[in-house]
Design a protein around this motif. Structure first.
Motif, PDB file in Angstrom:
ATOM      1  N   ILE A 400       8.458  -0.359  -6.033  1.00  0.00           N
ATOM      2  CA  ILE A 400       9.121   0.304  -4.649  1.00  0.00           C
ATOM      3  C   ILE A 400       8.515   1.391  -4.617  1.00  0.00           C
ATOM      4  CG2 ILE A 400      11.076   0.655  -4.872  1.00  0.00           C
ATOM      5  CD1 ILE A 400       9.053  -0.545  -1.991  1.00  0.00           C
ATOM      6  N   PHE A 403       5.030   2.682  -5.386  1.00  0.00           N
ATOM      7  CA  PHE A 403       4.148   2.566  -3.677  1.00  0.00           C
ATOM      8  C   PHE A 403       4.952   3.092  -2.246  1.00  0.00           C
ATOM      9  CE2 PHE A 403       4.507   0.100  -0.272  1.00  0.00           C
ATOM     10  CZ  PHE A 403       2.760  -0.686   0.102  1.00  0.00           C
ATOM     11  N   ASN A 404       6.237   3.937  -1.933  1.00  0.00           N
ATOM     12  CA  ASN A 404       6.593   4.471  -1.764  1.00  0.00           C
ATOM     13  C   ASN A 404       6.090   5.706  -1.150  1.00  0.00           C
ATOM     14  OD1 ASN A 404       7.786   2.690  -0.155  1.00  0.00           O
ATOM     15  ND2 ASN A 404       9.843   2.992  -1.240  1.00  0.00           N
ATOM     16  N   LEU A 407       2.265   5.566  -0.491  1.00  0.00           N
ATOM     17  CA  LEU A 407       2.770   5.002   1.644  1.00  0.00           C
ATOM     18  C   LEU A 407       2.226   6.963   2.672  1.00  0.00           C
ATOM     19  CD1 LEU A 407       4.619   2.057   2.485  1.00  0.00           C
ATOM     20  CD2 LEU A 407       2.402   2.545   2.196  1.00  0.00           C
ATOM     21  N   ASP A 420      -0.078   0.808   6.398  1.00  0.00           N
ATOM     22  CA  ASP A 420       0.548  -0.008   7.549  1.00  0.00           C
ATOM     23  C   ASP A 420       0.259  -1.371   6.858  1.00  0.00           C
ATOM     24  OD1 ASP A 420       2.678  -1.552   8.648  1.00  0.00           O
ATOM     25  OD2 ASP A 420       1.493  -0.948  10.367  1.00  0.00           O
ATOM     26  N   SER A 423       1.058  -1.948   2.968  1.00  0.00           N
ATOM     27  CA  SER A 423       2.630  -2.801   3.226  1.00  0.00           C
ATOM     28  C   SER A 423       2.254  -3.992   3.414  1.00  0.00           C
ATOM     29  CB  SER A 423       2.594  -1.827   3.951  1.00  0.00           C
ATOM     30  OG  SER A 423       2.658  -2.208   5.020  1.00  0.00           O
ATOM     31  N   SER A 426       0.565  -5.912   0.443  1.00  0.00           N
ATOM     32  CA  SER A 426       1.820  -6.030  -0.218  1.00  0.00           C
ATOM     33  C   SER A 426       2.884  -6.971  -0.747  1.00  0.00           C
ATOM     34  CB  SER A 426       1.564  -4.451  -1.108  1.00  0.00           C
ATOM     35  OG  SER A 426       2.763  -4.111   0.118  1.00  0.00           O
ATOM     36  N   SER A 427       3.450  -7.212   0.807  1.00  0.00           N
ATOM     37  CA  SER A 427       4.394  -7.845   0.925  1.00  0.00           C
ATOM     38  C   SER A 427       4.000  -9.657   0.598  1.00  0.00           C
ATOM     39  CB  SER A 427       4.644  -7.505   2.680  1.00  0.00           C
ATOM     40  OG  SER A 427       5.351  -6.072   2.675  1.00  0.00           O
ATOM     41  N   LEU A 433       9.754  -4.405   0.673  1.00  0.00           N
ATOM     42  CA  LEU A 433       9.673  -3.070   0.898  1.00  0.00           C
ATOM     43  C   LEU A 433      11.082  -3.216   1.430  1.00  0.00           C
ATOM     44  CD1 LEU A 433       6.380  -3.210   3.874  1.00  0.00           C
ATOM     45  CD2 LEU A 433       6.756  -2.410   1.204  1.00  0.00           C
ATOM     46  N   ALA A 437       9.992   3.151   2.921  1.00  0.00           N
ATOM     47  CA  ALA A 437       8.705   2.303   3.009  1.00  0.00           C
ATOM     48  C   ALA A 437       8.671   2.195   5.015  1.00  0.00           C
ATOM     49  CB  ALA A 437       8.516   0.616   3.257  1.00  0.00           C
ATOM     50  N   TYR A 438       9.374   1.206   5.429  1.00  0.00           N
ATOM     51  CA  TYR A 438       9.118   2.129   7.073  1.00  0.00           C
ATOM     52  C   TYR A 438       9.778   2.210   7.934  1.00  0.00           C
ATOM     53  CZ  TYR A 438       9.935  -4.067   6.716  1.00  0.00           C
ATOM     54  OH  TYR A 438       9.509  -5.011   6.213  1.00  0.00           O
ATOM     55  N   LEU A 441       6.519   4.384   7.914  1.00  0.00           N
ATOM     56  CA  LEU A 441       5.374   4.310   8.337  1.00  0.00           C
ATOM     57  C   LEU A 441       6.040   4.496  10.378  1.00  0.00           C
ATOM     58  CD1 LEU A 441       4.974   0.177   6.993  1.00  0.00           C
ATOM     59  CD2 LEU A 441       3.000   2.280   7.023  1.00  0.00           C
TER      60      LEU A 441
END
Length: 479
Positions: A400, A403-404, A407, A420, A423, A426-427, A433, A437-438, A441
């Motif tokens: 994570i 990944f973040n 992002l 987005d 993400s 990946s979900s 997430l 991460a949210y 975005l």
């Protein structure tokens, strides 16, 4: 040819009258004064330390061995199923074994010998093991009464020899080997010789290993690939690489085909001597010989070149091996990727990964993560995004944190919608997430003035329980 007459049985204890089973002989408590020692050698028997325990053991035996005559089958069942699992008496198995040898009309066979040797060796009771082997020599298995010796004799002694070598009791191992030679028909197997040669090598006794190999040759026992591998490795460890190479050639001249361990040992020896070109040439000879590479082969070559600063040579070599189809599945070339990225050459790292991935040598998760981080640091966001996409295609879920970070890079470039979509993909592949991460975005959409898309992300955060209160919700929704 074996002797035809039954050998005279020499028990560890004196025989008792046949009318009854003999009693177990207790030993006096060591804390009490001892009587004068008998000048004759003591009987090699494990004894009890307390008379009370002795009585309990005798009762235990009578409970489970009720129907004389005693046989090896009933004794073995008692040792394996009853005594072995008893919390108090399990260590007295040799005592019971010796007691059984005094029973009239009873004679141990290879089944009880084998069980007792394994028990003593596995519990490191080596003094008792020596007594047992001497007893076996004096009282061979009944299978040996005919023309041929018992076929289980060598495996029994082999287990004992292996145990002796494992703890460095090499003199005992050689004595056991000599005793075994007296009992078996013909020559000992090469496996037993290999155990002893390897035992000498492991203990740093290189000269004795060679001595025992010469004895093996004199005994006209043909060495196998394991014999030569052990000796080649020992030569290399003792800085006698030239002799190792001669032995390798001699091995092939004797019709013994080398295996991957043989080649790996020599390649490592070449690299230790600084003869990198010779080591690489040996690898190509390995290909011509038809011997498959192992992951260790690639590690020796690639890591060895990298340690010497020859990173580009390692890249070219690995790519060539990949194109020849000899790179083993599962080989992790993370080390090469990490070196290239650490030196700021993530572009070359990407080329290597692309080439091997195209040949179905899929990189490991840590190699891909290292490459993504290296590309990010080199501001190659598009290439990092492509690698991340390929990872997700093969269900390789990134961590994570990496990944973040990707992002955040995309959002900083005004590409929040791409972030987005990544993400969402990946979900579906199993990545969970987190609030970070949210938030990335939502902030990205806010900076780009896309409040509607940002509101969708914030509402999803609310559903996931990442928003603790109304004030936080309003702050995120309003950008």
């Amino acid at each position: 040819m074996r002797r035809f007459t039954r050998p005279k049985v020499i028990p560890l204890l004196a025989k008792k009258p046949p009318s009854q089973l003999p009693h177990l002989s207790p030993i006096p408590n060591p804390s009490l004064p001892q009587p004068p020692q008998n000048p004759s050698p003591p009987s090699p028997i494990l004894t009890l330390s307390h008379t009370q325990n002795h009585t309990h053991l005798l009762t235990f035996i009578k409970t489970h061995i009720k129907n004389p005559p005693l046989t090896p089958k009933t004794l073995l069942h008692f040792l394996k199923s009853k005594l072995h699992h008893h919390p108090t008496f399990t260590h007295l198995d040799f005592h019971v074994f010796n007691w059984a040898s005094t029973v009239d009309s009873y004679r141990h066979d290879h089944s009880t010998f084998e069980w007792m040797v394994c028990s003593l060796a596995n519990t490191a009771r080596f003094s008792e093991l020596g007594c047992l082997l001497s007893f076996i020599v004096a009282n061979p298995c009944p299978c040996s009464d005919g023309i041929f010796s018992c076929p289980r004799t060598e495996p029994i002694f082999r287990f004992a020899i292996s145990a002796y070598c494992r703890v460095g009791r090499l003199d005992d191992a050689v004595r056991a080997f000599d005793s075994m030679r007296k009992l078996i028909d013909g020559k000992a197997s090469v496996v037993v010789y290999n155990i002893l040669i390897n035992g000498f090598v492991k203990c740093g006794e290189h000269d004795k290993a060679l001595w025992f190999y010469e004895r093996m040759v004199r005994d006209r026992v043909k060495g196998d690939v394991f014999t030569f591998n052990i000796l080649i490795s020992s030569y290399c460890r003792n800085s006698q690489f030239g002799l190792a190479l001669e032995l390798f050639k001699d091995m092939r001249g004797k019709g013994c085909s080398p295996n991957v361990v043989s080649f790996n040992t020599l390649i490592k020896g070449f690299f230790r001597e600084g003869k990198f070109e010779d080591g690489i040439e040996m690898a190509y000879e390995m290909i011509e010989f038809g011997c498959e590479f192992s992951s260790v082969t690639c590690e020796i070559l690639v890591d060895g070149l990298c340690r010497e600063g020859q990173v580009e040579e390692a890249c070219e070599l690995l790519i060539d091996f990949s194109r020849k189809g000899v790179v083993p599945r599962g080989y992790d070339y993370y080390g090469l990727v990490e070196v290239l990225c650490r030196k700021g050459n993530s572009e070359r790292a990407l080329e290597v990964v692309d080439e091997l991935w195209r040949m179905r040598n899929v990189p490991s998760l840590i190699a891909c993560t290292t490459l993504v981080e290296g590309l990010r640091r080199s501001a190659r966001i598009d290439e990092a995004l492509e690698v991340m996409g390929r990872m997700l295609e093969v269900d390789m879920v990134p961590d994570i944190v990496t990944f973040n970070c990707l992002l955040q890079d995309l959002c900083n470039l005004g590409r929040t919608e791409e972030a987005d979509n990544l993400s969402l993909l990946s979900s579906t592949k199993g990545l969970e997430l987190d609030a970070t991460a949210y938030t990335i975005l939502a902030s990205g959409y806010s900076r780009e003035g896309k409040k509607k898309e940002g509101k969708v992300v914030v509402d999803e955060m609310l559903d996931m329980g990442f928003i603790p209160d109304l004030a936080t919700y309003n702050r995120l929704a309003n950008g």
